[in-house]
Design an enzyme around this catalytic site. Structure first.
Site, mmCIF file in Angstrom:
data_model
loop_
_atom_site.group_PDB
_atom_site.id
_atom_site.type_symbol
_atom_site.label_atom_id
_atom_site.label_comp_id
_atom_site.label_asym_id
_atom_site.label_seq_id
_atom_site.Cartn_x
_atom_site.Cartn_y
_atom_site.Cartn_z
ATOM 1 N N ASP A 213 0.861 -1.179 0.000
ATOM 2 C CA ASP A 213 0.000 0.000 0.000
ATOM 3 C C ASP A 213 0.902 1.235 0.000
ATOM 4 O OD1 ASP A 213 -3.045 0.905 0.833
ATOM 5 O OD2 ASP A 213 -1.526 2.264 1.606
ATOM 6 N N ILE A 214 0.645 2.169 -0.913
ATOM 7 C CA ILE A 214 1.452 3.386 -0.981
ATOM 8 C C ILE A 214 1.139 4.253 0.242
ATOM 9 C CG2 ILE A 214 2.031 5.425 -2.348
ATOM 10 C CD1 ILE A 214 0.987 3.901 -4.813
ATOM 11 N N ASN A 221 -2.131 12.731 -3.363
ATOM 12 C CA ASN A 221 -3.092 12.975 -4.438
ATOM 13 C C ASN A 221 -3.782 14.320 -4.270
ATOM 14 O OD1 ASN A 221 -3.715 11.552 -6.766
ATOM 15 N ND2 ASN A 221 -5.575 10.682 -5.954
ATOM 16 N N ASP A 230 -1.735 9.601 -10.674
ATOM 17 C CA ASP A 230 -1.707 8.522 -11.675
ATOM 18 C C ASP A 230 -0.267 8.145 -12.021
ATOM 19 O OD1 ASP A 230 -4.405 8.691 -11.659
ATOM 20 O OD2 ASP A 230 -4.614 9.547 -13.666
ATOM 21 N N GLU A 256 -4.750 2.417 -4.148
ATOM 22 C CA GLU A 256 -3.285 2.500 -4.084
ATOM 23 C C GLU A 256 -2.663 1.213 -3.573
ATOM 24 O OE1 GLU A 256 -4.830 4.552 -0.291
ATOM 25 O OE2 GLU A 256 -5.448 4.279 -2.364
#
Length: 347
Positions: A213-214, A221, A230, A256
């Site tokens: 997971d980012i 974002n 993106d 994500e």
């Protein structure tokens, strides 16, 4: 489903229903799907469109919701498959018609030969013999023409069917890819995991699952915009894919989150793979393409679990998700395996 995943899905559902209520849009399944997808952020292009509507001070209307659903979520895969099916049907019908014509001509030709055989069995004059020969020659030429037409029809059909097969293969490939990152999508992951688990059970080979997971992606974002977001998703997908090999499968799990299926890899090997990916992601400096502005670096948290013979797909995913949750809870930008998780719980 783990408690964390359940809470996350429930949050998306509540957001979707809230948007439906505020916009006065009836909660039909397609509109719920539209706004649930918006809430998850898995389709950034859709989010950009809806966000631009909100920025303009507007609210999605029923007509607009229907337009957005048809544009972004109504799958064209079935339409394309139907188109290929119709073309295949038309081609098969053409071949059948050509075969029917050839059979009719062949039957007529056979009848002519039988009639000629009867005539030849009797005394026949010279002029009558010439007439018979001319008739048989004409019948033979007609038969040859029909056969040539059939050969051409079959040749064209063979080329068309090969083209149709390529189209079907393309549609299937597209249906299994995430449109943004161009790696496997959730459907492809589900199929791949089922196959990998069956293979591991049959052969007794190890199998590991990696979930990443980012870190703080939503903040990133919101700060830099969805286009830059993106870019980050594509970068992480490319990094994940380039650090696995062979029968390994990298997929976008949702939002994500990304996942990798690692067949024939034990837990120690999977931890090494996850650590290499973690370092590769953290080492990349981001830059906004439109302005060349340096945006710093991103990190990701990882959970890794090994397949047990008693596992179902859900139990393996849930255990991996618990490891990921522990990595994020422990400060993010780290890898936690199920062995680590057991040690953490014991401590």
């Amino acid at each position: 489903m783990s408690e964390q995943e359940f809470k996350r899905a429930l949050g998306y559902a509540n957001s979707a229903f809230d948007l439906l209520k505020r916009s006065g849009i009836p909660p039909y399944p397609q509109f719920y799907e539209l706004l649930y997808t918006y809430a998850t952020g898995v389709n950034p292009t859709l989010n950009d469109r809806i966000n631009s509507i909100f920025r303009a001070g507007q609210s999605p209307t029923l007509d607009l919701a229907e337009t957005l659903y048809n544009e972004f979520l109504k799958s064209d895969v079935n339409d394309r498959i139907s188109n290929v099916s119709e073309r295949m049907h038309a081609r098969i019908e053409a071949v059948h018609d050509a075969i029917d014509t050839a059979m009719t001509t062949a039957n007529a030709y056979s009848g002519s030969l039988q009639a000629a055989s009867g005539d030849l069995g009797r005394e026949i004059t010279g002029p009558a013999m010439k007439t018979l020969a001319d008739r048989l020659l004409a019948e033979t030429r007609r038969m040859q023409d029909t056969n040539r037409a059939l050969e051409m029809q079959l040749e064209a059909s063979r080329d068309d069917i090969a083209s149709l097969q390529r189209d079907l293969d393309d549609v299937r490939r597209e249906s299994l890819l995430d449109p943004l990152t161009k790696i496997a999508n959730r459907k492809s992951f589900d199929e791949g995991l089922a196959t990998a688990m069956a293979d591991a059970s049959t052969k007794g080979n190890p199998l590991c699952l990696l979930l990443l997971d980012i870190d703080y992606f939503k903040n990133f974002n919101d700060t830099y915009g969805h286009q830059t977001g993106d870019q980050v998703l594509r970068l992480v997908a490319m990094t994940l894919k380039s650090n696995i090999k062979g029968k390994d499968l990298a997929a976008r799990y949702g939002g994500e989150e990304f996942v990798a299926i690692l067949p024939s890899t034990d837990l120690e090997g999977a931890m090494i793979v996850a650590e290499n990916i973690r370092k590769a992601i953290a080492a990349k400096e981001l830059m906004k393409r439109s302005t060349n502005e340096k945006l710093g670096r991103i990190t990701a948290s990882f959970g890794v679990a090994v397949f047990h013979p008693s596992d179902t797909a859900n139990s393996l995913i849930e255990r991996t998700d618990r490891c990921l949750y522990a990595a994020k809870h422990a400060g993010r930008n780290r890898v936690v395996s199920e062995i680590d998780l057991a040690a953490i719980r014991a401590a």
